[in-house]
Design an enzyme around this catalytic site. Structure first.
Site, PDB file in Angstrom:
ATOM      1  N   GLU A 115       0.836  -1.212   0.000  1.00  0.00           N
ATOM      2  CA  GLU A 115       0.000   0.000   0.000  1.00  0.00           C
ATOM      3  C   GLU A 115       0.868   1.258   0.000  1.00  0.00           C
ATOM      4  OE1 GLU A 115      -2.416  -1.434   3.368  1.00  0.00           O
ATOM      5  OE2 GLU A 115      -4.148  -1.047   2.089  1.00  0.00           O
ATOM      6  N   GLU A 150      -4.112  -9.304   3.946  1.00  0.00           N
ATOM      7  CA  GLU A 150      -4.990  -8.921   5.059  1.00  0.00           C
ATOM      8  C   GLU A 150      -6.165  -9.881   5.242  1.00  0.00           C
ATOM      9  OE1 GLU A 150      -3.563  -6.950   2.944  1.00  0.00           O
ATOM     10  OE2 GLU A 150      -2.767  -5.200   3.992  1.00  0.00           O
TER      11      GLU A 150
END
Ligand code: NAD
Length: 698
Positions: free
Chosen positions: A105, A125
């Protein structure tokens, strides 16, 4: 410092330096934003490269911070990325080895990305029951394309950088370096080249589009729903990627944040996070330092080529470790060898194993009938009949022939490891390695620590467990060790439930609805009802005051030992594993109930689940008090990897914490009032009582 700062010509290099994987903990985030500010303030700096020291660009969030205020403390990762996006000088991510989660990210927030080949890229995640929370669901579809991005996000799997760079139209990587070694040099050249290019490109400005969006997302949602029944996060991943195609970037970001925070409060996320940490913690033994020197294990000998011996051998062959198997008779060796071949050939037929790999593995296997051939073994694992006399003969023989310093292990499931160690002159070298059946498949390994087991022996087998891809948990010596000692209480409750009014199918269904891979009666049919019978017979003489239902004995007297005899609590059709309820068994249970003068009552699924699961919890609390298990999370690892406990409930200890120990203890006190149950067993373990008083958790 968790981020190093250096200037090379016109380029500032910010190197994340937070070993082992440059996790994006608070200190790293602070250091990174400080470094960025410094680079922006330096007039000689025209471009900024962010990279990672050591063996990763970044593995992402620091999971130990999750659930604590540190995870949200500013600058949080979103703020760090906003700071990068606000930079007036181009920021280039130079990624290598590992670029995952928050690390990816962060890279997506940079203006450009250059990757070393072989870099593992992932947004894992979802494996922790979350969606990416720092823009991953909004930026990755823009950079990579909707379908490949969704595949990555919903699976959490790793893909190599060079494969992603081959996707048509992708803007994830502007360049793949020639090699990991040249990455930094190439990044510096690239940075100098783009130093003056304006406007600065940003992933947020790219479109996220799918030509048949509605149909595609409907299809994806149905697929994911079917596969991820008990987990909310995967479907949310689909929703988030869809939102990237429909919403403005900032609206998508707000939705992602809200979803991420909501998922953080789910029991599924807590369970997955708990297990992630529990599995890592299991390999650490409190009084065995991490730098304990290990013994070298280059070859393994296995005594007994039966069900377990063969399976155990396969683990080592798969890991490239030579194995010698010893039996008393050639026929037994031939049989053992044939079973191993059959197992490997089935894998070859299913294309799970290549023919040449199969041959390489078999070439590592040799057999013998003579102990004199075992002098060189570094580790010997005994898997002969479960009989203390047989074990004594084997260990005396091993003590005579095996070289000093070799580790002598027993796969016993019920016998006293200290006694087995005492058959040798070197009890410090003796340890239990309790594999589960089928030993080549089941992940769990209970490592049984004897009174005299040396620390380096323990450290060596824990490290070896990783090599053969097992999840190892240390257990002290007691009857049944951690797992089977608890399952005995679970089985006893199952028996009482039948006596009080349940059918085996009702109990199994309730437990399977709770999430167990198999209910207790199906599990017993698989393991063999005769095993429990043998244990009970021993108990009847050794612990005559222990209360048991006699129903299972009646079943065994009929020869219904389970799948292996085609009949147990259920019937089985040859070659199939489906459990078919049997009217005679149900009648047998009813007759026995009537003979005991019990009027059956309707028992709710809730009561079934509570009695079975809390019986595990109470026994586990005793196990913890006695120091048989080092920590509660070890018990959860045993039950998840060895007994089919539902992952999304995080193991029996985590589940008890979720229910609330106060409620668990109240329920135990209620069960103790039931005259058909075992009041003595249901006295809550003192540890539970203490924890309730302290408002603590297991
Ligand atoms: P098994 O009967 O399938 O195999 C035992 C093998 O040992 C036989 O091939 C036998 O010929 C051989 N053997 C017996 N005495 C020997 C000796 N003196 N020297 C050399 N070989 C000898 O039994 P198994 O199910 O493989 O169990 C082996 C051990 O593993 C037992 O201690 C058992 O408690 C334990 N265990 C079994 C399971 C399971 O589910 N089967 C699970 C965990 C642990």
């Amino acid at each position: 410092m968790t981020t190093d700062y250096a200037v090379q010509g016109p380029v500032a290099v910010l190197t994340l330096n937070n070993p082992p994987v440059n996790g994006m903990g608070l200190a790293t985030r602070v250091a990174l934003t400080d470094g960025l500010a410094r680079a922006l303030a330096d007039e000689t700096v025209k471009a900024i490269v962010i990279t990672g020291a050591g063996k990763a660009f970044s593995g992402g969030a620091d999971i130990t911070e999750f659930g604590s205020p540190k995870a949200f403390a500013e600058p949080n990762l979103l703020s760090v990325i906003l700071a990068i996006e606000a930079s007036t000088k181009p920021v280039i991510a130079a990624v290598h080895t590992v670029c995952m989660g928050g690390g990816l990210e962060l890279a997506l927030g940079c203006n450009y990305r250059i990757a070393a080949p072989g870099c593992n890229v992932a947004l894992p995640e979802v494996k922790l029951g979350l969606v990416p929370g720092a823009g991953g669901t909004q930026r990755l579809p823009r950079a990579l394309g909707v379908e490949p991005a969704l595949n990555l996000i919903v699976s959490g799997e790793q893909v190599k950088s060079e494969l992603l760079a081959m996707l048509p139209g992708q803007q994830l990587f502007q360049k793949i370096a020639a090699s990991p070694e040249t990455l930094m040099a190439e990044a510096l050249v690239f940075a100098a080249e783009v130093a003056d290019v304006r406007p600065l490109p940003q992933v947020r400005k790219l479109p996220s589009r799918h030509p048949q969006g509605d149909a595609y997302f409907q299809f994806a949602r149905n697929m994911v729903k079917g596969m991820a029944k008990n987990f909310p996060a995967p479907v949310k991943c689909v929703d988030m990627v869809e939102a990237s195609t429909k919403n403005k970037f900032d609206d998508g970001m707000a939705l992602e944040r809200e979803t991420f925070l909501n998922l953080m409060w789910t029991p599924e996320h807590r369970a997955l996070r708990h297990l992630f940490l529990a599995e890592r913690a299991a390999s650490k033994v409190p009084d065995v330092p991490v730098d304990t020197p290990l013994r070298d294990i280059k070859s393994v000998a296995i005594i007994g080529a039966g069900t377990m011996g063969g399976g155990i051998a396969m683990n080592f062959l798969n890991a490239g470790v030579p194995v010698k198997m010893l039996e008393m008779k050639q026929e037994a060796l031939d049989r053992g060898l044939a079973t191993i071949r059959k197992n490997y050939e089935a894998q070859v037929a299913k294309k799970k194993l290549k023919q040449d790999k199969y041959e390489q593995r078999m070439a590592l296997l040799s057999t013998t009938l003579s102990y004199d051939d075992l002098t060189d073994a570094d580790l010997v694992i005994e898997a002969v009949f479960e009989d203390i006399g047989v074990k004594e003969a084997v260990f005396k023989e091993l003590d005579r022939v095996v070289k000093p310093g070799a580790i002598l292990a027993s796969n016993t499931s019920t016998l006293d490891l200290n006694k087995i160690a005492s058959f040798t002159q070197r009890p410090q070298d003796v340890v239990g390695l309790h594999f589960f059946s089928p030993a080549n498949v089941m992940k769990l390994l209970e490592v049984v620590r004897g009174e005299k087991t040396a620390k380096d022996v323990l450290a060596t087998v824990m490290s070896l467990a990783k090599k053969i891809k097992k999840t190892a948990v240390v257990s002290g010596v007691c009857d049944g060790f951690i797992g089977n000692r608890m399952i005995e209480q679970y089985g006893r409750q199952g028996g009482f439930l039948l006596d009080e009014g349940c059918t085996p199918a009702q109990v199994d269904k309730a437990m399977e609805k709770f999430g167990m891979a198999m209910g207790p009666f199906r599990m017993s049919d698989l393991a063999g009802n005769d095993i429990g019978w043998a244990i009970r017979k021993r108990r009847y003489t050794e612990q005559p005051d222990m209360k048991y239902s006699k129903t299972a004995d009646l079943l065994c007297e009929k020869g219904r030992f389970g799948q292996k005899t085609g009949a147990g609590w259920y019937d089985y059709v040859p070659g199939k594993r489906d459990a078919i309820p049997n009217a005679e068994v149900v009648k047998m249970i009813e007759d026995h109930r009537a003979a005991l003068g019990i009027t059956p009552r309707k028992i709710s699924d809730e009561e079934i689940v509570q009695r079975l699961v809390f019986s595990l919890v109470n026994e586990a609390a005793h196990i913890l008090e006695e120091g048989i298990a080092n920590k509660a999370s070890d018990i959860d690892v045993v039950y998840i990897f060895g007994y089919g406990f539902p992952v999304y409930r995080g193991g029996p200890m985590n589940y008890a914490n979720e229910v609330g120990l106060f409620n668990v203890v109240q329920a135990m006190k209620r069960f103790a009032q039931n005259p058909l149950d075992d009041a003595k067993f249901w006295q809550p373990a003192p540890l539970l009582v203490k924890l309730v008083a302290e408002s603590g958790n297991l």
